[in-house]
Design a protein around this motif. Structure first.
Motif, mmCIF file in Angstrom:
data_model
loop_
_atom_site.group_PDB
_atom_site.id
_atom_site.type_symbol
_atom_site.label_atom_id
_atom_site.label_comp_id
_atom_site.label_asym_id
_atom_site.label_seq_id
_atom_site.Cartn_x
_atom_site.Cartn_y
_atom_site.Cartn_z
ATOM 1 N N THR A 20 0.691 -1.220 -0.156
ATOM 2 C CA THR A 20 0.045 -0.011 0.044
ATOM 3 C C THR A 20 0.743 1.273 0.001
ATOM 4 O O THR A 20 0.554 2.289 -0.769
ATOM 5 N N ALA A 21 2.063 1.114 0.615
ATOM 6 C CA ALA A 21 2.816 2.143 1.035
ATOM 7 C C ALA A 21 3.439 2.597 -0.680
ATOM 8 O O ALA A 21 3.612 3.505 -0.911
ATOM 9 N N GLY A 27 2.634 4.626 -7.518
ATOM 10 C CA GLY A 27 1.580 3.837 -8.188
ATOM 11 C C GLY A 27 2.042 2.436 -8.731
ATOM 12 O O GLY A 27 1.307 2.164 -9.892
ATOM 13 N N VAL A 28 2.837 1.810 -8.166
ATOM 14 C CA VAL A 28 3.214 0.352 -8.412
ATOM 15 C C VAL A 28 2.312 -0.496 -7.834
ATOM 16 O O VAL A 28 1.967 -0.513 -6.492
ATOM 17 N N LYS A 29 1.704 -1.373 -8.319
ATOM 18 C CA LYS A 29 0.650 -2.576 -7.873
ATOM 19 C C LYS A 29 1.160 -3.813 -8.204
ATOM 20 O O LYS A 29 0.790 -4.739 -7.705
ATOM 21 N N THR A 30 2.156 -4.086 -8.868
ATOM 22 C CA THR A 30 2.786 -5.257 -9.548
ATOM 23 C C THR A 30 4.023 -5.492 -9.149
ATOM 24 O O THR A 30 4.922 -4.593 -9.223
ATOM 25 N N VAL A 31 4.564 -7.024 -9.263
ATOM 26 C CA VAL A 31 5.908 -7.053 -9.050
ATOM 27 C C VAL A 31 6.736 -6.554 -10.292
ATOM 28 O O VAL A 31 8.089 -5.817 -9.875
ATOM 29 N N GLY A 32 6.337 -6.650 -11.498
ATOM 30 C CA GLY A 32 7.113 -6.067 -12.809
ATOM 31 C C GLY A 32 6.985 -4.600 -12.739
ATOM 32 O O GLY A 32 8.036 -3.743 -12.942
ATOM 33 N N GLU A 33 5.984 -3.864 -12.042
ATOM 34 C CA GLU A 33 5.898 -2.672 -12.039
ATOM 35 C C GLU A 33 6.880 -2.168 -10.867
ATOM 36 O O GLU A 33 7.749 -1.074 -11.154
ATOM 37 N N ARG A 670 1.734 5.306 -22.911
ATOM 38 C CA ARG A 670 2.496 6.438 -23.959
ATOM 39 C C ARG A 670 3.181 7.583 -22.909
ATOM 40 O O ARG A 670 4.617 8.123 -23.175
ATOM 41 N N SER A 671 2.860 7.828 -21.842
ATOM 42 C CA SER A 671 3.423 8.639 -20.964
ATOM 43 C C SER A 671 4.110 8.273 -19.897
ATOM 44 O O SER A 671 4.633 8.874 -18.713
ATOM 45 N N SER A 672 4.347 7.028 -19.793
ATOM 46 C CA SER A 672 5.099 6.197 -18.730
ATOM 47 C C SER A 672 6.494 5.571 -19.011
ATOM 48 O O SER A 672 6.770 4.646 -18.586
ATOM 49 N N LEU A 673 7.257 6.622 -19.797
ATOM 50 C CA LEU A 673 8.610 6.154 -20.190
ATOM 51 C C LEU A 673 9.279 5.876 -18.757
ATOM 52 O O LEU A 673 9.392 6.756 -17.847
ATOM 53 N N LYS A 674 10.035 4.888 -18.796
ATOM 54 C CA LYS A 674 10.959 4.448 -17.367
ATOM 55 C C LYS A 674 12.229 4.724 -17.997
ATOM 56 O O LYS A 674 12.924 6.087 -17.510
#
Length: 727
Positions: A20-21, A27-33, A670-674
């Protein structure tokens, strides 16, 4: 015990409270994120970060040594206060802990470690309150590995006060330990040709590098992965659109389009002819048009769009043009009615529909739209209303695409049956940005300008060095008015005093430039209110009719002012950026932009395009107090140096970075380039797209590439795929 995959929910891997933190902070919800939350830099265990330059109010991570630690009872409340002094060998700062005396056992003088927290100040001393820390192990067995340990990079992550870098590092390490084998989304041939790492090795090397040399190959691999997956998603979306069926809208011999072309008082430019032919072909294709037309301010994009609307109207279809502001929508309607002329306008009944129209007038307009009587409809967000229905919506035109999110565009498209879609922008887009942001659209460009334009001269008025030029700016305005011409004066705010007091602002008119730094001057000096007061006191402006225009005026007020200005009843219009796009007054020769450094490059170029539209030569005066050599001054000077919007788009990209250029409105992937950077990774993006085209041509359903299909599902999940589909 089974591990987890990149698609696993984060709370199942690290526990609900920590997950949750992380979700709240990043805004990360998965292991990959989480594993895409890459380090922003790397520290060394022997590295000493200067304490003296730590920014107040910012979360930081530093490497330092404990100098002293002491505990005392608090005077004004119950409990104890632990005060620790740390040093980086040059400066010192304090750490404070409330009611945590047990930390004295850890924080003994001589211990070194990483300290993370938000920088505060108490009695003119920098401090961290309740910071997180990780101490280096000084035990005898660790000393044997000291040389190796000292060279091992420490990842420093983007962090917040609630989720410090050390917690990110520990959590990612925990997740990597429990991660199952992962398949590689990149084709083996591409990996081999580029000398790239396997996917798992790249993640290990970027998050847990043993040496500095481990990091570049990992970054290179993950950048290519990001480019390849995103480009494949965009190409796949293009395939999906082309799988839809569309109502063909052919032009008829002797029909509306031919009749319109016959009454045009000028020849189409070569680019208008080329793009017009592309639109004509799109409207009779087996799938819906999905095209972006970009062109300079005043290059004739609206004319090209209108010709396509006429082609759609020949089969009884309706066209809807959505504009970002009431002023621009009204301007478009008048311009379209004027171009159609007295013969065609009554047949097509171009109709305006906006939210601020009187209720009775709006009901009449909505009825004309619903019945199909209005075959050309121009409006603002009111077109998206659930109460707005169309008889046969065949063509959607979105003007100034960057002002609309994909959800808004889809709300309009959903009012028809797979309507053709045309997106217009007067903000030229560098090729790699177009490929990365609009890679699923066909892109057309209008570069040539209509004949008869007298051109625009642009000058910087640098008040920091030449304050006397401020008076000369107003003299030039009065000289132009004396010649029978008109002028715009653009301000960065409605009321500079209220902005300074934090009382009000005008979000719709907010400049796209970065916020000025303290060195560049943080306070807005000139708002519409202040300029109107100044001009009313200047003797030279007696007899000159000045009027104001801003976004907080009612639609009727704004429309009345713009029509009066277009008629020539107003000499000088003092406005916010509400006049940025689409406003067409051929007699306006002069554009004064106050505090020009508060605007972005593309916005300055748009504003400048409001003058020099008729046969009169245009004059643009960019007034700035920014000091030479600052980024703010560089933006202004770049605009003054060229009228080429495409060249300025490249400059804009270099000065601002793609984070701002892409913008948050283009939601989804499109707006989430890492790691990918459209400025420096252009060759990589081009190669990734070509590779994606080859792969999809051979395996359009990705049946033989399950790892890529899984990566697409993760990278462009259900919501993001829906967002892509809406564009």
């Amino acid at each position: 015990m089974p591990g987890f995959s990149l698609a696993s929910r984060l709370d199942g891997a690290i526990g609900g409270k920590t997950a949750t933190a992380f979700d709240k902070a990043f805004g990360v919800k998965t292991v990959g994120e989480l594993l895409e939350h890459y380090p922003r830099r790397y520290a060394r265990r022997g590295e000493l970060t200067p304490i003296a330059s730590l920014p107040l109010g910012e979360p930081v991570t530093i490497v330092a040594e404990v100098v002293s630690a002491s505990e005392r009872r608090m005077q004004n409340r119950r409990g104890s206060l632990l005060e620790v002094v740390i040093s980086d060998g040059d400066g010192r700062m304090s750490l404070t802990y409330f009611n945590q005396p047990w930390r004295l056992k850890d924080l003994t003088p001589g211990r070194r470690g990483i300290f993370s927290g938000k920088v505060g100040e108490y009695r003119r001393q920098t401090q961290l309150t309740n910071p997180d820390y990780e101490l280096f192990d000084d035990l005898a067995e660790a000393r044997a590995e000291a040389e190796v340990t000292a060279k091992r990079p420490i990842p420093i992550y983007p962090a917040t006060s609630s989720v410090p870098s050390t917690l990110v590092q520990k959590t990612i390490s925990l997740v990597l330990d429990g991660l199952d084998d992962i398949d590689d989304p990149l084709p083996e041939s591409l990996r081999a040709r580029r000398g790239l790492l396997p996917a798992r090795a790249a993640l290990e090397s970027i998050h847990r590098p043993q040496h500095d040399d481990d990091i570049p190959p990992a970054v290179q691999t993950l950048r290519m992965q990001e480019a390849f997956v995103l480009q494949t998603a965009l190409l796949q979306q293009r395939q999906f659109v082309r799988a839809l069926s569309a109502t063909k809208r052919p032009a008829a011999t002797g029909g509306l389009l031919e009749r319109f072309d016959a009454i045009l008082p000028f020849e189409l430019t070569p680019d208008q002819q080329t793009v017009g032919a592309q639109l004509q072909a799109d409207l009779v294709a087996d799938w819906p048009m999905n095209r972006l037309v970009q062109g300079e301010v005043g290059s004739g994009k609206t004319l090209v769009a209108l010709r396509a609307m006429l082609q759609v109207a020949e089969s009884g279809g309706q066209s809807a043009l959505i504009a970002p502001t009431e002023v621009l929508a009204g301007q478009h309607l008048r311009s379209i009615a004027r171009m159609l002329g007295p013969e065609l306008a009554p047949e097509l009944m171009p109709t305006l529909l906006t939210g601020q129209m009187p209720a009775a007038e709006r009901r009449k307009a909505a009825l004309r739209v619903a019945s199909g009587q209005a075959r050309i409809v121009v409006g603002t967000h009111a077109l998206l209303s659930a109460t707005t229905t169309f008889a046969d919506l065949g063509f959607v035109v979105v003007d100034e695409q960057h002002r609309f999110g994909v959800d808004q565009r889809e709300a309009l498209r959903s009012k028809g049956d797979s309507p053709h879609t045309l997106v217009l922008t007067a903000t030229p887009i560098p090729r790699t940005v177009a490929m990365t942001v609009f890679g699923d659209l066909d892109v057309s460009t209008i570069r040539t300008m209509p004949a008869g334009r007298a051109g625009i001269q642009s000058f910087v008025a640098p008040l920091a060095e030449k304050p006397g030029w401020f008076a000369r700016v107003w003299d030039r305005v009065t000289e132009e008015v004396a010649l029978g011409r008109q002028a715009f004066v653009v301000c960065p705010a409605i009321d500079a005093d209220q902005v300074a007091d934090g009382k009000s602002d005008e979000p719709a008119d907010a400049p796209d430039a970065p916020a000025p730094t303290a060195a560049e001057g943080a306070r807005t000096r000139w708002g519409v209110v202040q300029v109107e007061a100044l001009l009313s006191q200047l003797p030279a402006f007696r007899g000159i009719h000045t009027q104001i225009l801003h976004g907080k005026m009612s639609a009727d007020e704004k429309d009345a002012v713009m029509q009066a200005f277009a008629r020539g009843d107003i000499d000088v219009l003092v406005a916010t950026t509400v006049i940025e796009v689409g406003v067409d007054v051929p007699n306006a020769s002069t554009m004064v932009i106050l505090e020009a450094d508060r605007f972005g490059v593309s916005q300055l170029h748009q504003l400048r395009g409001r003058v020099g539209r008729g046969g009169l030569p245009g004059l643009c005066l960019l007034v700035t107090e920014a000091a030479p050599g600052t980024s703010a001054r560089s933006r202004v000077e770049a605009v003054a140096a060229t009228l080429d919007g495409f060249a300025l788009a490249e400059v804009d990209l270099e000065l601002r970075g793609e984070g701002d250029v892409l913008g948050g409105a283009q939601s989804g992937a499109r707006s989430s380039l890492k790691l990918l950077r459209v400025i420096t990774d252009s060759e990589l993006i081009v190669e990734a797209r070509a590779e994606g085209e080859r792969l999809l041509a051979d395996d359009p359903a990705l049946q033989r590439h399950p790892a890529l299909a899984a990566a697409l599902e993760r990278r462009v999940g259900v919501e993001e795929r829906a967002a892509l589909a809406k564009s």
